[in-house]
Design an enzyme around this catalytic site. Structure first.
Site, PDB file in Angstrom:
ATOM      1  N   ALA A 155       0.842  -1.202   0.000  1.00  0.00           N
ATOM      2  CA  ALA A 155       0.000   0.000   0.000  1.00  0.00           C
ATOM      3  C   ALA A 155       0.880   1.256   0.000  1.00  0.00           C
ATOM      4  CB  ALA A 155      -0.976  -0.028   1.173  1.00  0.00           C
ATOM      5  N   CYS A 156       0.580   2.207   0.888  1.00  0.00           N
ATOM      6  CA  CYS A 156       1.270   3.511   0.849  1.00  0.00           C
ATOM      7  C   CYS A 156       2.747   3.422   1.191  1.00  0.00           C
ATOM      8  CB  CYS A 156       0.599   4.479   1.814  1.00  0.00           C
ATOM      9  SG  CYS A 156      -0.993   4.978   1.209  1.00  0.00           S
ATOM     10  N   SER A 157       3.176   2.331   1.805  1.00  0.00           N
ATOM     11  CA  SER A 157       4.594   2.221   2.162  1.00  0.00           C
ATOM     12  C   SER A 157       5.382   1.415   1.141  1.00  0.00           C
ATOM     13  CB  SER A 157       4.734   1.626   3.564  1.00  0.00           C
ATOM     14  OG  SER A 157       4.292   2.572   4.513  1.00  0.00           O
ATOM     15  N   SER A 334       1.888   5.168  -2.527  1.00  0.00           N
ATOM     16  CA  SER A 334       3.297   5.128  -2.090  1.00  0.00           C
ATOM     17  C   SER A 334       4.179   6.180  -2.759  1.00  0.00           C
ATOM     18  CB  SER A 334       3.891   3.748  -2.375  1.00  0.00           C
ATOM     19  OG  SER A 334       4.195   3.596  -3.744  1.00  0.00           O
TER      20      SER A 334
END
Ligand code: CO8
Length: 373
Positions: A155-157, A334
């Site tokens: 996901a965002c990381s 990300s």
């Protein structure tokens, strides 16, 4: 001891922009249609009418004014409300590969590295448009990189975790030069019929070259001084989209198969985790927050970033210290912190410190301390 640097970065901006006003006008037309079609149930109090969205709310609650998308057709049509992306033949270049290649070429050019000198490609993003063959291997073939390639999803990381994977591959001797690419195609997973989240995301692609310091050109290079990743399970940001969906045809297209979140809970739960995570990393590395020239933070919400900055550095902080790009790009999963890094690092001098930090679904946090070579 092998030292590793980020020696170049790239940013691909999709061809179409969508303003808050455009998005809100389309959402509000959808609300009118929905309330008209369900007027009887609404009158009989069996259904709550949908409420309008507003550009003022969006900008105040999130800091977002605009977003870019790969395909605009369909998104603003209240009868459709998704990008109409035609199915691609297996021998066509995939959309995500095409986005990633553009960012990758820029990163390679800045690092002054030839594609054939890369021996690992990692495509890291919130979604890949297919499971296999990996988008990274498609890009490997198109660019002519050597060695191996794989996709990873956090996901965002995804971007920060992939940079950490690149560092580990280089230190472990499985690669010398790694291309980390983040083709964030978020618009197909955005629920443009959901008032709470219809404005959040935008498409973009970013890329960085990560390589052994002794092989790198230092002009644009940053030493990777320290990396730290953490995850802690939460359902507050979730998508149930997956390869099993088709096995229950009645539920295959329900709203939970798109991005959905408890935004307030995320805000409250994630912020303390971010402070604690960074506190520990800084004390382990004996770095004080005020030693950083810049914080290239994840771009989900301007208020969240202001909280992080205030907690680390107090009230009196220049806005250039933690630049915001979500006004133009929205939340690009990300890629957000890498966009900030790409756009705001040219004023760094040897020895200046910066922090690249992502946070989001999982929950997940990835933070990387960088020092200009
Ligand atoms: N227009 C007008 N009013 C609205 C709207 C709207 N569009 N939406 C909500 N409201 C109303 C609500 O109904 C509420 O009204 P009331 O007070 O009467 O109940 C009021 O506005 C306030 O609502 P909220 O409390 O929900 O508003 P917030 O101030 O909390 O702002 C945010 C909402 C912007 C969602 C905010 O909570 C936020 O950003 N939180 C952080 C969340 C976050 O960081 N999430 C990370 C997600 S990204 C990620 O992890 C990657 C996932 C993978 C990528 C996915 C690609 C698709």
């Amino acid at each position: 001891m092998i030292k590793v640097v980020i020696s170049g970065s790239g940013l691909f901006v999709p061809p179409f922009s969508v303003s808050n006003d455009e998005l809100v006008a389309s959402y509000n037309s959808y609300v009118d249609l929905h309330n008209q079609q369900n007027s009887q149930q609404i009158e009989e109090n069996e259904l709550q009418p949908l409420a309008y969205s507003s550009s003022e709310f969006i900008e105040k609650a999130s800091g977002i004014k605009n977003r870019y998308v790969m395909v605009k057709e369909g998104i603003l049509n209240p009868q459709i409300m998704m990008p109409l992306i035609a199915d691609q033949a297996s021998d066509e270049l995939s959309l995500q590969a095409s986005m990633g290649i553009e960012a990758a070429k820029q990163a390679l050019a800045q690092a002054k590295v030839n594609a054939e000198d890369i021996d690992l490609v990692i495509v890291a993003c919130a979604y890949t448009q297919r499971a296999y063959p990996a988008i990274a291997i498609e890009i490997q073939q198109q660019l002519g990189t050597k060695g191996f390639a794989y996709d990873m999803l956090v996901a965002c990381s995804s971007a920060t975790f992939a940079i950490v994977s690149a560092v580990n591959a280089i230190k472990g001797g499985t690669a010398k030069r790694v291309l980390v690419i983040n083709p964030e195609l978020t618009s197909p997973q955005s629920n443009f019929r959901d008032r709470d989240s219809h404005f959040i995301f935008g498409d973009v692609a970013t890329a960085v070259v990560v390589e052994r310091q002794d092989l790198a050109q230092t002009e644009h290079a940053f030493n990777i001084l320290s990396t730290s990743c953490m995850t802690d399970f939460s359902n507050n940001i979730r998508s149930n989209f997956g390869f099993v969906n088709r096995c229950d045809p009645d539920n295959a297209s329900t709203a939970d198969k798109l991005f959905h979140q408890q935004g307030r809970k995320v805000f409250k739960e994630l912020l303390p985790m971010i402070y604690q995570h960074l506190d520990k990393q800084f004390s382990d590395e004996q770095i004080k927050p005020e030693e950083f020239k810049r914080l290239w933070l994840h771009q989900a919400n301007i208020n969240m970033n202001m909280f992080v900055v205030k907690k680390l550095l107090g009230d009196d902080v220049d806005e250039t210290t933690a630049p915001i790009v979500l006004d133009e790009f929205a939340n690009t999963a990300s890629a957000g912190s890498v966009i900030a890094f790409n756009k705001f690092n040219s004023d760094f001098k040897t020895g200046d410190l910066g922090l690249l930090c992502s946070f989001g679904a999982g929950y997940s946090i990835g933070s990387i301390v960088l020092e200009k070579c």
